[in-house]
Design an enzyme around this catalytic site. Structure first.
Site, short mmCIF file in Angstrom:
data_model
loop_
_atom_site.label_atom_id
_atom_site.label_comp_id
_atom_site.label_asym_id
_atom_site.label_seq_id
_atom_site.Cartn_x
_atom_site.Cartn_y
_atom_site.Cartn_z
N GLY A 46 50.86 28.05 41.50
CA GLY A 46 51.99 27.82 40.61
C GLY A 46 52.48 26.39 40.76
N GLN A 51 57.98 19.32 40.01
CA GLN A 51 57.14 18.97 41.17
C GLN A 51 56.22 17.79 40.90
OE1 GLN A 51 56.07 23.35 41.86
NE2 GLN A 51 55.87 22.42 43.89
N CYS A 94 54.40 26.14 49.45
CA CYS A 94 54.80 25.33 48.30
C CYS A 94 54.04 24.01 48.33
CB CYS A 94 56.31 25.09 48.36
SG CYS A 94 56.94 24.13 46.98
N LEU A 95 53.55 23.58 47.18
CA LEU A 95 52.82 22.32 47.11
C LEU A 95 53.72 21.14 47.46
CD1 LEU A 95 50.68 22.94 43.90
CD2 LEU A 95 50.00 23.19 46.30
N HIS A 136 59.57 32.06 42.47
CA HIS A 136 59.45 30.82 43.25
C HIS A 136 59.51 29.61 42.31
CE1 HIS A 136 57.49 28.38 46.59
NE2 HIS A 136 57.29 27.62 45.53
N GLU A 137 58.73 29.65 41.23
CA GLU A 137 58.66 28.51 40.32
C GLU A 137 59.94 28.36 39.49
OE1 GLU A 137 56.45 26.38 40.90
OE2 GLU A 137 55.12 27.64 42.08
N HIS A 140 62.44 26.52 41.38
CA HIS A 140 62.25 25.05 41.30
C HIS A 140 63.01 24.46 40.11
CE1 HIS A 140 59.50 23.72 44.39
NE2 HIS A 140 58.65 24.69 44.13
#
Length: 172
Positions: A46, A51, A94-95, A136-137, A140
């Site tokens: 994701g 991000q 997380c990236l 999660h996304e 963000h």
């Protein structure tokens, strides 16, 4: 398609609230393609536009397993309209917080209203990994990180570690 650099903690951009996308057009399509390319390259399941430094309410997800055909999903202006009382726990990463993982408890199922890649209104009822990834996304897009769902002590340790690493990298 272009692989974009990822925004990494402690960058304050990650705490910015993303603005709605007004129009689904060719620029949006390019952004979606770049985000998918970046997510697959990372590799991740994701990615929110913030991000890669774009404060717009858009995210991409692909929770297909390794070896399965890719199933890229694009969500524009996603909004959780229903969350279950039942909870589930997943180990999240997380990236934007590389190589850090923690168990996070979230609603087990969610219903999300959004626009798809073509600008058509859609609704998805998600459970399991997709439900976790969507939450999660979407977090963000609201300036919330998964570490905000863990204990203050652990969160402070993670932030301190990434702040120190960022200062060291600038010193080089």
């Amino acid at each position: 398609m272009t692989i974009k650099p990822l925004i990494i903690l402690p960058d304050p951009l990650l705490r910015q609230i993303s603005k709605p996308i007004e129009r689904v057009d060719a620029d949006f399509q390019r952004l979606a393609d770049d985000m998918l390319e970046t997510m697959y390259d990372a590799p991740g399941i994701g990615l929110a536009a913030i991000q890669i430094g774009v404060p717009r309410r858009m995210l991409v997800i692909d929770v297909s397993r390794e070896g399965e055909e890719k199933q890229p999903l694009v969500f524009v202006n996603p909004e959780i309209v229903v969350s279950s009382d039942e909870r589930s726990v997943y180990e999240e990463g997380c990236l934007s917080i590389p190589d850090y993982y923690a168990e996070v408890e979230r609603p087990a199922t969610v219903t999300v209203k959004y626009l798809d890649r073509d600008g058509k209104e859609q609704t998805v009822e998600a459970d399991g990994l997709l439900a976790t990834c969507l939450q999660h996304e979407i977090d963000h897009l609201n300036g919330v990180l998964f570490i905000d769902h863990i204990s203050r002590l652990k969160r402070d340790m993670v932030i301190k570690k990434f702040t120190k690493a960022a200062k060291s990298a600038k010193a080089l």
